[in-house]
Design an enzyme around this catalytic site. Structure first.
Site, PDB file in Angstrom:
ATOM      1  N   ASP A   1       6.290  16.858 -63.508  1.00  0.00           N
ATOM      2  CA  ASP A   1       7.067  16.027 -62.583  1.00  0.00           C
ATOM      3  C   ASP A   1       8.336  16.741 -62.130  1.00  0.00           C
ATOM      4  OD1 ASP A   1       8.342  15.829 -65.071  1.00  0.00           O
ATOM      5  OD2 ASP A   1       7.736  13.750 -65.387  1.00  0.00           O
TER       6      ASP A   1
ATOM      7  N   ASN B   1       9.961   3.656 -72.270  1.00  0.00           N
ATOM      8  CA  ASN B   1       9.191   2.561 -71.660  1.00  0.00           C
ATOM      9  C   ASN B   1       7.697   2.864 -71.652  1.00  0.00           C
ATOM     10  OD1 ASN B   1       8.962   4.533 -69.747  1.00  0.00           O
ATOM     11  ND2 ASN B   1       9.946   3.407 -68.097  1.00  0.00           N
TER      12      ASN B   1
ATOM     13  N   HIS C   1       6.255   5.584 -70.428  1.00  0.00           N
ATOM     14  CA  HIS C   1       5.723   6.367 -69.297  1.00  0.00           C
ATOM     15  C   HIS C   1       5.181   7.706 -69.770  1.00  0.00           C
ATOM     16  CE1 HIS C   1       9.894   8.319 -68.140  1.00  0.00           C
ATOM     17  NE2 HIS C   1       9.344   8.933 -69.151  1.00  0.00           N
TER      18      HIS C   1
ATOM     19  N   GLU D   1       5.191   5.263 -64.294  1.00  0.00           N
ATOM     20  CA  GLU D   1       6.005   4.206 -64.887  1.00  0.00           C
ATOM     21  C   GLU D   1       5.162   2.955 -65.135  1.00  0.00           C
ATOM     22  OE1 GLU D   1       8.729   5.150 -65.920  1.00  0.00           O
ATOM     23  OE2 GLU D   1      10.105   5.992 -64.450  1.00  0.00           O
TER      24      GLU D   1
HETATM   25  P1  PGA Z   1      12.584  13.003 -73.521  1.00  0.00           P
HETATM   26  O1  PGA Z   1      11.686  12.369 -72.380  1.00  0.00           O
HETATM   27  O2  PGA Z   1      11.806  14.143 -74.061  1.00  0.00           O
HETATM   28  O3  PGA Z   1      13.837  13.450 -72.842  1.00  0.00           O
HETATM   29  O4  PGA Z   1      12.791  11.913 -74.546  1.00  0.00           O
HETATM   30  C1  PGA Z   1      10.335  12.113 -72.652  1.00  0.00           C
HETATM   31  C2  PGA Z   1       9.710  11.416 -71.480  1.00  0.00           C
HETATM   32  O5  PGA Z   1      10.400  10.645 -70.796  1.00  0.00           O
HETATM   33  O6  PGA Z   1       8.512  11.626 -71.242  1.00  0.00           O
END
Ligand code: PGA
Length: 264
Positions: free
Chosen positions: A81, A152, A154, A159
């Site tokens: 992403d 959350n 995702h 999302e």
């Molecule tokens: P993070 O993000 O590694 O910064 O916790 C993980 C994600 O949102 O997939």
């Protein structure tokens, strides 16, 4: 070595004492995936992730490369992403992240490290995203996909949504609006609230789940609840990580004790 191994929803869960231990094992897994794909079909195609979670993994991969224990020749990478809009030169872009944590330190060919382009004009975003999927398909698909999991639930920036599971499983790469929890977490990188991008380009659920092997990293207590729901709850688009259950048999999770807190 993991302290414990569980099997849940067709995924192998390797539980380690620390994120560093997990990332050491994850790096060995990346090296194995590259080697196996190159032997099987002469090239390796990796799907890579950003965020705080995989930082020690990239450190380990760079160290292995410096020790001459790992080469990325014959390897292409496709990142999950990118914020939208954002310049690749912006230090907060995921293109910059990849350069800082991996690309500039190893022998990845610059024309083989792909990140969705946060500068593409909005009118071309759908075409750009569709082209990304076609490029992955033209390389024979992803041999390996590295994933984190959001608070959350995702995966990439897919999302939570209310859509039926069968529709969510078909989601392609596309421009999306970020969820409030994601925006709250992005505030660490964008201290001025007005600068936080509210949209992003993300690899879709469908190309993520089509990878021949999927490695999920999750560390810390904030990941315990989404991880437990993803592995022990029903498949639902309201928790995109639960859709990994449809890739049963191809998923390994490497987690620390804190993230595993809800599993037993
Ligand atoms: P993070 O993000 O590694 O910064 O916790 C993980 C994600 O949102 O997939």
């Amino acid at each position: 070595m993991p302290a414990r191994i569980l099997e849940l929803a067709g995924a192998d869960i390797h539980i380690f004492a620390t994120p560093e231990d997990a990332c050491r094992a994850a790096a060995a897994e990346v090296a194995r995936a590259i080697d196996a794909a190159k032997k099987a079909r002469g090239r390796a195609v990796l799907g890579l992730a950003t965020g705080r979670t995989p930082v020690p993994l990239y450190e380990r991969l760079v160290a292995m490369h410096k020790e001459r224990a790992l080469s990325f020749t014959g390897t292409s990478t496709y990142n999950l992403d990118e914020y939208y809009p954002i310049s690749p030169a912006d230090p907060r872009s995921y293109r910059s992240y990849m350069d800082q944590h991996l690309c500039r330190h190893v022998d990845l060919a610059p024309n083989r490290t792909h990140v969705l382009d946060g500068t593409v004009p909005e009118a071309f975003a759908a075409e750009h995203a569709a082209l990304y999927d076609r490029m992955i398909a033209a390389e024979g698909g992803l041999d390996f996909q590295l994933l984190g999991i959001g608070r959350n639930g995702h995966i990439g920036f897919n999302e939570p949504t209310q859509m039926p599971v069968d529709e969510a499983l078909k989601l392609p790469t596309r421009l999306v609006v970020l969820h409030p929890v994601t925006l709250a977490d992005a505030a660490a990188e964008f201290p001025a609230a007005a600068d936080i991008p509210t949209r992003a380009l993300t690899l879709g659920v469908a190309p993520i789940l089509a990878a021949r092997s999927i490695l999920v990293l999750a560390f810390g207590p904030k990941k315990a609840e989404p991880l437990a729901r993803a592995l022990t709850g029903p498949m639902t688009a309201e928790l995109p990580a639960s859709l990994l259950q449809s890739a049963a048999g191809r998923v390994t999770c490497m987690v620390d004790e804190a993230a595993a807190g809800g599993l037993e």
